[in-house]
Write a protein that holds these residues in place. Structure first.
Motif, mmCIF file in Angstrom:
data_model
loop_
_atom_site.group_PDB
_atom_site.id
_atom_site.type_symbol
_atom_site.label_atom_id
_atom_site.label_comp_id
_atom_site.label_asym_id
_atom_site.label_seq_id
_atom_site.Cartn_x
_atom_site.Cartn_y
_atom_site.Cartn_z
ATOM 1 N N ARG A 75 -84.060 -26.221 2.840
ATOM 2 C CA ARG A 75 -83.117 -27.068 3.564
ATOM 3 C C ARG A 75 -81.678 -26.618 3.317
ATOM 4 N N ALA A 76 -80.768 -27.130 4.137
ATOM 5 C CA ALA A 76 -79.337 -26.965 3.900
ATOM 6 C C ALA A 76 -78.870 -28.077 2.966
ATOM 7 N N VAL A 77 -77.886 -27.782 2.130
ATOM 8 C CA VAL A 77 -77.291 -28.774 1.233
ATOM 9 C C VAL A 77 -75.790 -28.791 1.480
ATOM 10 N N VAL A 78 -75.258 -29.975 1.744
ATOM 11 C CA VAL A 78 -73.826 -30.117 2.032
ATOM 12 C C VAL A 78 -73.251 -31.198 1.131
ATOM 13 N N PRO A 79 -71.927 -31.164 0.874
ATOM 14 C CA PRO A 79 -71.321 -32.245 0.091
ATOM 15 C C PRO A 79 -71.499 -33.584 0.804
ATOM 16 N N GLY A 80 -71.531 -34.661 0.035
ATOM 17 C CA GLY A 80 -71.622 -35.989 0.621
ATOM 18 C C GLY A 80 -70.379 -36.311 1.420
ATOM 19 N N TYR A 81 -70.568 -37.093 2.480
ATOM 20 C CA TYR A 81 -69.429 -37.546 3.269
ATOM 21 C C TYR A 81 -68.636 -38.585 2.484
ATOM 22 N N VAL A 82 -67.344 -38.681 2.779
ATOM 23 C CA VAL A 82 -66.473 -39.699 2.197
ATOM 24 C C VAL A 82 -65.975 -40.593 3.326
ATOM 25 N N ASP A 83 -66.301 -41.872 3.264
ATOM 26 C CA ASP A 83 -65.779 -42.850 4.227
ATOM 27 C C ASP A 83 -64.589 -43.526 3.563
ATOM 28 N N SER A 84 -63.391 -43.165 3.999
ATOM 29 C CA SER A 84 -62.182 -43.646 3.334
ATOM 30 C C SER A 84 -61.640 -44.932 3.924
#
Length: 289
Positions: A75-84
């Protein structure tokens, strides 16, 4: 994040190390890693964690030995999203307002009052369940950091309760007593600003990391917003601003002046606003997104 440094034995905890291997594509957001692109893409990658901290990233073949291993299955691994910017401590709904906006009728700051009444009437358990539900849904969709605001209580007790509930679920908590002027003080906004910067701030600051204000026609003007944010800064809170959402105004410039973490919405910007943001540390959070 590093690619080979290990913490000294004296600094290490009893946490066990884990390698996530067989990652087809790893996004690091570090241009010095991987293919040198802005997203720092590493193919056939691994990530090593020591407890809850990433301590190594790189090609799978070069991964150090660890206590455990997890196969990512290509799989691809990406940083977690930040909901500001989120308002999770609320009750009720604003379906009628949403329908009006979809039919072309303009949104006004007064629409917030509908949610204020429902939130005041809700129990702590109901508000907590809402926060937990939306945080869990965000995490399911990849949002690993989610800021949440008060702003639907608008009394000392209700704002403090909202922040206390939010703080049970996240550290990213924002005091937004200055969402609109409370209905009870609609004819005396100066008195409400005094409350927001006085007793309400005293009650809310222990639960919050940030302070926010809706700087907009129908909410708070530039002078009121400055007084509110600087009072929060004196308590150790970092400013944020609901800025330039419904019309052109001073919100963006105020956010930059006070080194706010973010200027949110940014629907109506002048060239001077854009230039100010470009030369500042204030992040323009574009909403809705």
């Amino acid at each position: 994040m590093n690619t080979g440094t290990t913490a000294p034995t004296s600094a290490r905890t009893t946490a066990r190390t884990t390698a996530i291997t067989n990652i087809a594509a790893l996004v690091t957001n570090d241009p010095s890693l991987g293919d040198g692109s802005p997203i720092g893409l590493i193919q056939d990658a691994a990530v090593v964690m020591d407890g809850d901290r990433v301590v190594w990233v790189g090609e799978s073949s070069k991964a150090p030995a660890t206590d455990n291993a997890v196969d990512a299955g290509g799989r691809a691994v990406v940083p977690g999203y930040v909901d500001s910017h989120s308002h999770l401590v609320f009750a009720g709904d604003r379906t009628q307002e949403f329908n009006a906006r979809m039919s072309g009728r303009p949104y006004s700051a007064g629409g917030i009052r509908t949610t204020v009444a429902a939130t005041r009437a809700a129990t702590d358990a109901q508000l907590s369940a809402n926060v937990a539900k939306y945080l869990a849904e965000g995490l399911r969709q990849g949002t690993t950091t989610q800021e949440t605001k008060s702003g639907y209580g608008l009394t000392v007790a209700d704002e403090a309760r909202a922040l206390r509930v939010a703080a049970d679920h996240t550290d990213e908590v924002t005091y937004l007593g200055a969402h609109i002027v409370a209905p009870e003080l609609a004819d005396d906004p100066a008195a409400y600003v005094g409350l927001v910067t006085g007793d309400m701030l005293d009650a809310c600051a222990p639960y919050a990391r940030w302070i926010d204000v809706f700087c907009e026609k129908g909410a708070f003007d530039g002078d009121q917003a400055r007084a509110i944010l600087t009072a929060g800064q004196a308590k150790g809170l970092v400013p944020r601003v609901h800025a330039n959402q419904l019309s052109y105004g001073p919100g963006v410039q105020l956010a930059v002046e006070l080194d706010a973490a973010s200027a949110d919405h940014c629907t109506h910007l002048t060239d001077a606003d854009v230039d100010a943001l470009a030369h500042s540390r204030t992040v323009a959070t574009l909403l809705p997104g």
